[in-house]
Design an enzyme around this catalytic site. Structure first.
Site, PDB file in Angstrom:
ATOM      1  N   HIS A  13     -23.529 -26.784  10.222  1.00 30.64           N
ATOM      2  CA  HIS A  13     -23.230 -25.523  10.813  1.00 30.64           C
ATOM      3  C   HIS A  13     -22.003 -24.953  10.388  1.00 30.64           C
ATOM      4  O   HIS A  13     -21.474 -23.881  10.856  1.00 30.64           O
ATOM      5  CB  HIS A  13     -22.996 -25.979  12.387  1.00 30.64           C
ATOM      6  CG  HIS A  13     -21.867 -26.358  12.911  1.00 30.64           C
ATOM      7  ND1 HIS A  13     -20.771 -25.929  13.109  1.00 30.64           N
ATOM      8  CD2 HIS A  13     -21.601 -27.862  12.715  1.00 30.64           C
ATOM      9  CE1 HIS A  13     -19.796 -26.824  13.533  1.00 30.64           C
ATOM     10  NE2 HIS A  13     -20.283 -27.972  13.057  1.00 30.64           N
TER      11      HIS A  13
ATOM     12  N   GLY B 277     -21.362 -33.863  11.286  1.00 28.38           N
ATOM     13  CA  GLY B 277     -20.076 -34.346  10.417  1.00 28.38           C
ATOM     14  C   GLY B 277     -19.499 -35.397  11.294  1.00 28.38           C
ATOM     15  O   GLY B 277     -19.164 -36.647  11.033  1.00 28.38           O
TER      16      GLY B 277
ATOM     17  N   CYS C 163      -4.596 -26.617  22.285  1.00 31.58           N
ATOM     18  CA  CYS C 163      -4.078 -26.591  23.498  1.00 31.58           C
ATOM     19  C   CYS C 163      -4.645 -27.765  24.277  1.00 31.58           C
ATOM     20  O   CYS C 163      -5.610 -27.912  24.790  1.00 31.58           O
ATOM     21  CB  CYS C 163      -4.554 -25.299  24.411  1.00 31.58           C
ATOM     22  SG  CYS C 163      -3.689 -24.874  25.881  1.00 31.58           S
TER      23      CYS C 163
HETATM   24  C1  LIG Z   1     -16.415 -29.324  11.560  1.00 33.14           C
HETATM   25  C2  LIG Z   1     -15.854 -30.620  10.974  1.00 33.14           C
HETATM   26  C3  LIG Z   1     -16.134 -32.059  10.933  1.00 33.14           C
HETATM   27  C4  LIG Z   1     -17.256 -32.238  12.199  1.00 33.14           C
HETATM   28  O1  LIG Z   1     -18.868 -31.789  11.945  1.00 33.14           O
HETATM   29  P1  LIG Z   1     -19.660 -31.616  13.149  1.00 33.14           P
HETATM   30  O2  LIG Z   1     -20.879 -31.425  12.531  1.00 33.14           O
HETATM   31  O3  LIG Z   1     -19.179 -30.450  14.020  1.00 33.14           O
HETATM   32  O4  LIG Z   1     -19.382 -32.733  13.972  1.00 33.14           O
HETATM   33  C5  LIG Z   1     -15.798 -32.978  10.351  1.00 33.14           C
HETATM   34  N1  LIG Z   1     -14.955 -32.779   9.448  1.00 33.14           N
HETATM   35  C6  LIG Z   1     -14.505 -31.551   9.140  1.00 33.14           C
HETATM   36  C7  LIG Z   1     -13.522 -31.176   8.045  1.00 33.14           C
HETATM   37  C8  LIG Z   1     -14.864 -30.360   9.803  1.00 33.14           C
HETATM   38  O5  LIG Z   1     -14.350 -29.140   9.382  1.00 33.14           O
END
Ligand SMILES: *Cc1c(COP(=O)(O)O)cnc(C)c1O
Length: 395
Positions: free
Chosen positions: A203, A73, A327
């Site tokens: 994930h 993401g 934190c």
């Molecule tokens: C977890 C998350 C991401 C990042 O995705 P990754 O695959 O962990 O890099 C981006 N946007 C939202 C809303 C998320 O919850």
């Protein structure tokens, strides 16, 4: 430690056995490079094609070639925002997003600001909703992109994506949404919702870490973020991660297939959890929208105590949750999402996110509620902010 209860599924999930089974052969049986022209390569390439088809169907894209696999993401959000900014900078240098986006959107925008782009961070109301009025008010002649997340990761609020996308398009502006928390939780139809670019990750939906995708509607011009080989139609270099992509495709397919059942189950769990918590623990505030929300995420503020302390006591008892606050270098920074929703620093710092997974049992929920009630009571009894705590201080 007898029991462990995982209530942090918005941070990451385990890999489901269906997904793992899809992935396993890709580590040793089908190990070709999907760009190779021989049969080993073609086998790998077929697996990538199948995953692309699955993602395409799940979000109702018009063609599989609108799906570009990424390392997750974070990369997809960076790519969408920077790639659109660079490809359209001759048209304008203004981007609109919201104050409650994931850091991968906010930091990508800040990076662009350092390069001379201008970014407007829209406010949200007390429930975490972006208003169309404020979007319209902030649209300029040089606005090239609107990026608003579908579902917030801290409070679970669902935005009015279709209306926001329509408004952007009526003004000739591209629309991107970070849908990482929306896949498997709300029905996504990129054509019906008029989405131009959409971020996904594996994930958070029982797939592996380190893989995701960006949907880019055909005809939308975007610069690559990762230069390299001709993979992903020349838009994203790097040898394809075949096992991860196979797992991601399967995870998206399952999340979409089981959406209604999972949300019904999570709704029952959530209501049960909330009722019990409200019954047993006084001075608790529910953060986020009361109706327009996904079922798996519950964010609560516990007055007079700190979320970090609750988290640590719960952890000692095997219950895993997360705080709305991150934190940073020893000082407690309140969550930017809760702050944008108008919470005081105190309430923001007293917040905990409980995110339920699809295989949670009622026993686990009961155990978590017991440990939570104990933790809150204990912390309030020693808190200098409460009457009970003040009495203790005098003694
Ligand atoms: C977890 C998350 C991401 C990042 O995705 P990754 O695959 O962990 O890099 C981006 N946007 C939202 C809303 C998320 O919850």
């Amino acid at each position: 430690m007898e029991r462990r209860v995982y209530l942090d599924n918005a941070a990451t999930t385990y890999v489901s056995s269906e997904v793992l089974n899809e992935m396993l052969p890709c580590f040793n049986a089908v190990y070709g490079n999907s760009s190779s022209l021989h049969s080993f390569g073609r086998e790998a390439s077929h697996i990538i094609d199948r995953a692309r088809d699955r993602v395409c169907k799940a979000i109702n894209a018009s063609k599989p070639n609108e799906i570009y696999f990424t390392s997750g993401g974070t990369e997809a959000n960076n790519w969408a925002i920077k790639g659109i900014a660079y490809a359209n900078k001759h048209k304008g240098k203004h981007i609109i997003t919201s104050q409650i986006e994931h850091d991968s959107v906010l930091e990508a925008c800040r990076a662009l600001e350092r390069e001379g782009f201008e970014v407007t961070y829209l406010p949200v109301d007390e429930y975490g909703l972006v208003s169309l009025a404020s979007l319209l008010h902030n649209i300029r002649k040089d606005t090239i992109l609107v990026s608003i997340m579908s579902v917030n990761n801290e409070v679970g609020t669902i935005q009015n994506i279709k209306a926001i996308a329509k408004t952007a398009h009526e003004n000739g502006i591209l629309f991107h949404t970070d849908a990482v928390q929306a896949i498997g939780a709300v029905k996504i139809d990129v054509q019906d919702m008029e989405i131009d670019l959409m971020t996904m990750s594996a994930h958070k939906i029982y797939g592996p870490k380190g893989v995701g995708a960006l949907y880019v509607k055909n005809g939308v011009k975007i610069d690559p973020l990762i230069d390299g080989g001709n993979q992903e139609r020349g838009k994203r270099g790097g040898t394809t991660n075949v096992p991860a992509i196979a797992g991601f495709g399967k995870a998206v397919e399952i999340a979409t297939r089981d959406l209604v059942v999972n949300q019904q189950k999570l709704k029952a769990i959530r209501n049960y959890f909330l009722d019990k918590v409200m019954e047993r623990i006084p001075y608790v505030k529910l953060n986020g929208h009361p109706q327009q929300k996904i079922q798996g995420t519950v964010n609560l503020s516990f007055e007079l105590i700190e979320g970090e302390s609750i988290l640590m006591l719960l952890d000692l008892n095997g219950v895993a949750v997360s705080t709305g606050s991150a934190c940073t270098s020893g000082s407690l920074e309140p969550s930017h999402v809760l702050k944008a929703m108008g919470l005081s620093d105190e309430l923001a710092q007293g917040s905990i996110r409980f995110s339920f997974g699809k295989s949670i049992s009622k026993d686990d929920v009961d155990y978590a509620i017991d440990k939570l009630a104990e933790a809150v009571e204990k912390l309030r009894s020693i808190s200098p902010l409460t009457k009970a705590g003040r009495k203790k201080e005098k003694n």
